[in-house]
Design a protein around this motif. Structure first.
Motif, PDB file in Angstrom:
ATOM      1  N   LEU A   1       0.853  -1.188   0.000  1.00 50.44           N
ATOM      2  CA  LEU A   1       0.000   0.000   0.000  1.00 50.44           C
ATOM      3  C   LEU A   1       0.896   1.248   0.000  1.00 50.44           C
ATOM      4  O   LEU A   1       0.925   2.002   0.963  1.00 50.44           O
ATOM      5  CB  LEU A   1      -0.900   0.010   1.246  1.00 50.44           C
ATOM      6  CG  LEU A   1      -1.858  -1.168   1.456  1.00 50.44           C
ATOM      7  CD1 LEU A   1      -2.387  -1.174   2.883  1.00 50.44           C
ATOM      8  CD2 LEU A   1      -3.015  -1.096   0.459  1.00 50.44           C
ATOM      9  N   PRO A   2       1.647   1.466  -1.062  1.00 50.04           N
ATOM     10  CA  PRO A   2       2.554   2.616  -1.070  1.00 50.04           C
ATOM     11  C   PRO A   2       1.785   3.931  -1.111  1.00 50.04           C
ATOM     12  O   PRO A   2       0.613   3.961  -1.510  1.00 50.04           O
ATOM     13  CB  PRO A   2       3.351   2.416  -2.356  1.00 50.04           C
ATOM     14  CG  PRO A   2       2.438   1.637  -3.245  1.00 50.04           C
ATOM     15  CD  PRO A   2       1.676   0.723  -2.330  1.00 50.04           C
ATOM     16  N   PRO A   3       2.422   5.032  -0.706  1.00 47.20           N
ATOM     17  CA  PRO A   3       1.767   6.333  -0.872  1.00 47.20           C
ATOM     18  C   PRO A   3       1.378   6.535  -2.333  1.00 47.20           C
ATOM     19  O   PRO A   3       2.116   6.131  -3.247  1.00 47.20           O
ATOM     20  CB  PRO A   3       2.843   7.335  -0.445  1.00 47.20           C
ATOM     21  CG  PRO A   3       3.761   6.567   0.439  1.00 47.20           C
ATOM     22  CD  PRO A   3       3.761   5.159  -0.104  1.00 47.20           C
ATOM     23  N   LEU A   4       0.242   7.163  -2.571  1.00 47.72           N
ATOM     24  CA  LEU A   4      -0.201   7.414  -3.941  1.00 47.72           C
ATOM     25  C   LEU A   4       0.749   8.356  -4.664  1.00 47.72           C
ATOM     26  O   LEU A   4       0.795   8.377  -5.896  1.00 47.72           O
ATOM     27  CB  LEU A   4      -1.615   8.004  -3.941  1.00 47.72           C
ATOM     28  CG  LEU A   4      -2.685   7.239  -3.151  1.00 47.72           C
ATOM     29  CD1 LEU A   4      -4.042   7.897  -3.328  1.00 47.72           C
ATOM     30  CD2 LEU A   4      -2.726   5.768  -3.533  1.00 47.72           C
ATOM     31  N   THR A   5       1.496   9.137  -3.892  1.00 42.77           N
ATOM     32  CA  THR A   5       2.392  10.141  -4.457  1.00 42.77           C
ATOM     33  C   THR A   5       3.800   9.617  -4.721  1.00 42.77           C
ATOM     34  O   THR A   5       4.663  10.376  -5.159  1.00 42.77           O
ATOM     35  CB  THR A   5       2.479  11.342  -3.500  1.00 42.77           C
ATOM     36  OG1 THR A   5       2.826  10.863  -2.181  1.00 42.77           O
ATOM     37  CG2 THR A   5       1.146  12.078  -3.410  1.00 42.77           C
ATOM     38  N   ILE A   6       4.055   8.354  -4.453  1.00 39.68           N
ATOM     39  CA  ILE A   6       5.381   7.784  -4.673  1.00 39.68           C
ATOM     40  C   ILE A   6       5.752   7.923  -6.153  1.00 39.68           C
ATOM     41  O   ILE A   6       4.899   7.777  -7.038  1.00 39.68           O
ATOM     42  CB  ILE A   6       5.422   6.306  -4.220  1.00 39.68           C
ATOM     43  CG1 ILE A   6       6.852   5.780  -4.162  1.00 39.68           C
ATOM     44  CG2 ILE A   6       4.542   5.436  -5.115  1.00 39.68           C
ATOM     45  CD1 ILE A   6       6.977   4.399  -3.515  1.00 39.68           C
ATOM     46  N   SER A   7       7.012   8.204  -6.436  1.00 43.84           N
ATOM     47  CA  SER A   7       7.440   8.335  -7.825  1.00 43.84           C
ATOM     48  C   SER A   7       7.549   6.956  -8.463  1.00 43.84           C
ATOM     49  O   SER A   7       7.697   5.940  -7.774  1.00 43.84           O
ATOM     50  CB  SER A   7       8.788   9.047  -7.906  1.00 43.84           C
ATOM     51  OG  SER A   7       9.820   8.221  -7.378  1.00 43.84           O
ATOM     52  N   GLU A   8       7.504   6.921  -9.795  1.00 47.68           N
ATOM     53  CA  GLU A   8       7.630   5.644 -10.503  1.00 47.68           C
ATOM     54  C   GLU A   8       8.980   4.993 -10.212  1.00 47.68           C
ATOM     55  O   GLU A   8       9.073   3.773 -10.056  1.00 47.68           O
ATOM     56  CB  GLU A   8       7.450   5.862 -12.010  1.00 47.68           C
ATOM     57  CG  GLU A   8       6.022   6.240 -12.394  1.00 47.68           C
ATOM     58  CD  GLU A   8       5.840   6.308 -13.898  1.00 47.68           C
ATOM     59  OE1 GLU A   8       6.814   6.027 -14.641  1.00 47.68           O
ATOM     60  OE2 GLU A   8       4.730   6.642 -14.340  1.00 47.68           O
ATOM     61  N   GLU A   9      10.020   5.818 -10.136  1.00 43.17           N
ATOM     62  CA  GLU A   9      11.359   5.294  -9.883  1.00 43.17           C
ATOM     63  C   GLU A   9      11.466   4.695  -8.485  1.00 43.17           C
ATOM     64  O   GLU A   9      12.030   3.610  -8.291  1.00 43.17           O
ATOM     65  CB  GLU A   9      12.401   6.404 -10.051  1.00 43.17           C
ATOM     66  CG  GLU A   9      12.542   6.950 -11.451  1.00 43.17           C
ATOM     67  CD  GLU A   9      11.396   7.864 -11.880  1.00 43.17           C
ATOM     68  OE1 GLU A   9      11.226   8.054 -13.103  1.00 43.17           O
ATOM     69  OE2 GLU A   9      10.669   8.378 -10.997  1.00 43.17           O
ATOM     70  N   ARG A  10      10.918   5.404  -7.526  1.00 42.92           N
ATOM     71  CA  ARG A  10      10.981   4.931  -6.138  1.00 42.92           C
ATOM     72  C   ARG A  10      10.128   3.675  -5.963  1.00 42.92           C
ATOM     73  O   ARG A  10      10.500   2.745  -5.244  1.00 42.92           O
ATOM     74  CB  ARG A  10      10.493   6.048  -5.223  1.00 42.92           C
ATOM     75  CG  ARG A  10      10.664   5.796  -3.750  1.00 42.92           C
ATOM     76  CD  ARG A  10      12.080   5.914  -3.307  1.00 42.92           C
ATOM     77  NE  ARG A  10      12.134   6.102  -1.846  1.00 42.92           N
ATOM     78  CZ  ARG A  10      13.216   5.904  -1.140  1.00 42.92           C
ATOM     79  NH1 ARG A  10      14.340   5.503  -1.721  1.00 42.92           N
ATOM     80  NH2 ARG A  10      13.190   6.103   0.169  1.00 42.92           N
ATOM     81  N   LEU A  11       8.991   3.632  -6.632  1.00 45.37           N
ATOM     82  CA  LEU A  11       8.134   2.448  -6.581  1.00 45.37           C
ATOM     83  C   LEU A  11       8.861   1.247  -7.176  1.00 45.37           C
ATOM     84  O   LEU A  11       8.843   0.149  -6.603  1.00 45.37           O
ATOM     85  CB  LEU A  11       6.825   2.710  -7.333  1.00 45.37           C
ATOM     86  CG  LEU A  11       5.838   1.540  -7.421  1.00 45.37           C
ATOM     87  CD1 LEU A  11       5.414   1.062  -6.042  1.00 45.37           C
ATOM     88  CD2 LEU A  11       4.607   1.945  -8.247  1.00 45.37           C
ATOM     89  N   ALA A  12       9.502   1.447  -8.321  1.00 42.39           N
ATOM     90  CA  ALA A  12      10.241   0.357  -8.956  1.00 42.39           C
ATOM     91  C   ALA A  12      11.351  -0.152  -8.039  1.00 42.39           C
ATOM     92  O   ALA A  12      11.584  -1.362  -7.940  1.00 42.39           O
ATOM     93  CB  ALA A  12      10.817   0.826 -10.287  1.00 42.39           C
ATOM     94  N   GLN A  13      12.023   0.763  -7.361  1.00 41.58           N
ATOM     95  CA  GLN A  13      13.079   0.378  -6.426  1.00 41.58           C
ATOM     96  C   GLN A  13      12.503  -0.474  -5.295  1.00 41.58           C
ATOM     97  O   GLN A  13      13.078  -1.492  -4.908  1.00 41.58           O
ATOM     98  CB  GLN A  13      13.736   1.640  -5.858  1.00 41.58           C
ATOM     99  CG  GLN A  13      14.934   1.390  -4.968  1.00 41.58           C
ATOM    100  CD  GLN A  13      15.524   2.690  -4.407  1.00 41.58           C
ATOM    101  OE1 GLN A  13      15.134   3.793  -4.804  1.00 41.58           O
ATOM    102  NE2 GLN A  13      16.454   2.558  -3.473  1.00 41.58           N
ATOM    103  N   GLY A  14      11.348  -0.067  -4.772  1.00 43.83           N
ATOM    104  CA  GLY A  14      10.696  -0.830  -3.711  1.00 43.83           C
ATOM    105  C   GLY A  14      10.254  -2.199  -4.178  1.00 43.83           C
ATOM    106  O   GLY A  14      10.423  -3.204  -3.462  1.00 43.83           O
TER     107      GLY A  14
END
Length: 386
Positions: free
Chosen positions: A357-370
């Motif tokens: 449930l990541p923050p909706l505002t997370i960047s695409e790059e940061r999401l991919a890293q996660g």
């Protein structure tokens, strides 16, 4: 660590120090990618400047006066919520369980009926009424006798559900995606048939949006994505971006049943909470935010499903929007621990599902890293066990 607290939580060996955006920092200086948003709560990211500013300004004006006073902020936020949902009345509370309690009470009073139908593996809260509406025996254990009048139909099984909803039913309460139950999406046809069946029997349809609301699925409320027409909607968690606040929204014709003295709360709808909600709704309505959630959702599901095809332990990747469940053949606790070692935090949903449930505002790059950390932890855990 010595503690005076009741051990009601299985706490991690991490001490929260601060958070900003999609990053949580612990007391020992470690930083973690946040893939849980405070259990689907800090949807707009930690320490969002607009929301912090709104609460801070109200902090100096006054925290609390009680609901004997008229609050301009309550009217403003209620107008925003009714505009977003098409429902006409709002009751403010402090938590999701309180919002669901209000909905259950209102349903019984408005219909003159007792029976509330919910679903197996559902989760609606931990106070007695909302706990009784929760279709999980592990939540009930040790608290008998529970309030009567609650039955549990099999989720996503319309043929069986049809037997439970009758002319004795006051309301049906349903999640469009069962969060605590394992991130289980409701089938479109099933949800539509449940709505039709409730209306045919004069029962009210309550949709629990505690975890799915506030943009989590790419719509302001998930029921809008399914095209449903509820009589009541409950929302909390992301409503104040982590500030304790909730709301129960209902149709205009329910208003006579919730008159003075029929229900209440000391702190619900206080000025600080309303400042947080007002600012959170403004951020939620930022042009492009929800379309970005959809784009990041597509990215996340594609990434995870491609990676999980070769996994020996992942059986399914499911969910909607940025509410993602990775179902595994074995307990996921070791995977979550491995993720923490690599710098990311996420949740279980039951014993064998990783819940993201990541923050909706997370960047695409940061999401991919996660997501890469998630997959590394899954692969390394599987190797250890082989």
């Amino acid at each position: 660590m010595s503690t005076r607290l009741f051990p009601t939580y299985k706490r991690w060996d991490l001490t929260f120090e601060s958070a900003s955006g999609d990053t949580i920092t612990t007391a020992d200086g470690r930083e973690f990618i946040d893939l849980m948003s405070g259990i689907g709560t800090v949807n707009m990211g930690h320490n969002h400047p607009e929301i912090v500013d709104a609460v801070e300004k109200q902090l100096h004006r006054g925290w609390h006066g009680s609901n004997f006073f008229q609050y301009k902020q309550q009217e403003e936020v209620a107008t925003q919520l009714t505009t977003m949902t098409g429902l006409q009345r709002v009751f403010f509370a402090n938590s999701g369980t309180e919002a669901n309690e209000a909905a259950i009470k209102l349903a019984r009073k408005a219909t003159g009926r007792e029976e509330i139908v919910s679903f197996t593996q559902s989760f609606h809260g931990r106070t007695y009424g909302s706990m009784a509406a929760t279709g999980q025996t592990k939540i009930h254990e040790g608290y008998a006798p529970l309030p009567g009048g609650f039955t549990y139909a099999p989720y996503n099984d319309y043929a069986q559900t049809e037997k439970y909803i009758t002319s004795d039913t006051a309301a049906v309460i349903v999640e469009t995606i069962q969060g605590e139950g394992g991130v289980i999406p409701g089938a479109q046809a099933f949800l539509e048939k449940v709505e039709a069946l409730a209306k045919a029997h004069g029962a009210l349809l309550i949709i629990d949006e505690i975890q799915t609301g506030m943009g989590r699925t790419g719509e302001r409320f998930s029921y809008q994505k399914f095209g449903l027409d509820p009589d009541m909607v409950t929302v909390a968690k992301g409503l104040g971006n982590g500030f304790p606040v909730a709301a129960m929204m209902g149709r205009e014709d329910l208003q006579p049943y919730f008159g003075p003295g029929s229900h209440g709360t000391t702190l619900g709808g206080n000025p600080l909470a309303m400042a947080a909600v007002h600012a959170t709704l403004h951020v939620l309505n930022t042009p492009g935010l929800l379309s970005e959630v959809e784009a990041k959702s597509k990215q996340a599901f594609q990434h995870l499903r491609n990676q999980c095809e070769a996994s020996d332990i992942v059986t399914e990747v499911r969910g909607n929007g940025l509410m993602i469940g990775i179902a595994c053949e074995e307990p996921v606790a070791p995977i979550l621990t491995k993720m923490q070692e690599k710098g990311a935090v996420a949740l279980p949903a039951g014993e064998k599902v990783i819940r993201l449930l990541p923050p909706l505002t997370i960047s695409e790059e940061r999401l991919a890293q996660g997501l890469d950390i998630v997959m590394e932890a899954i692969k390394e855990t599987a190797k250890t066990k082989s």
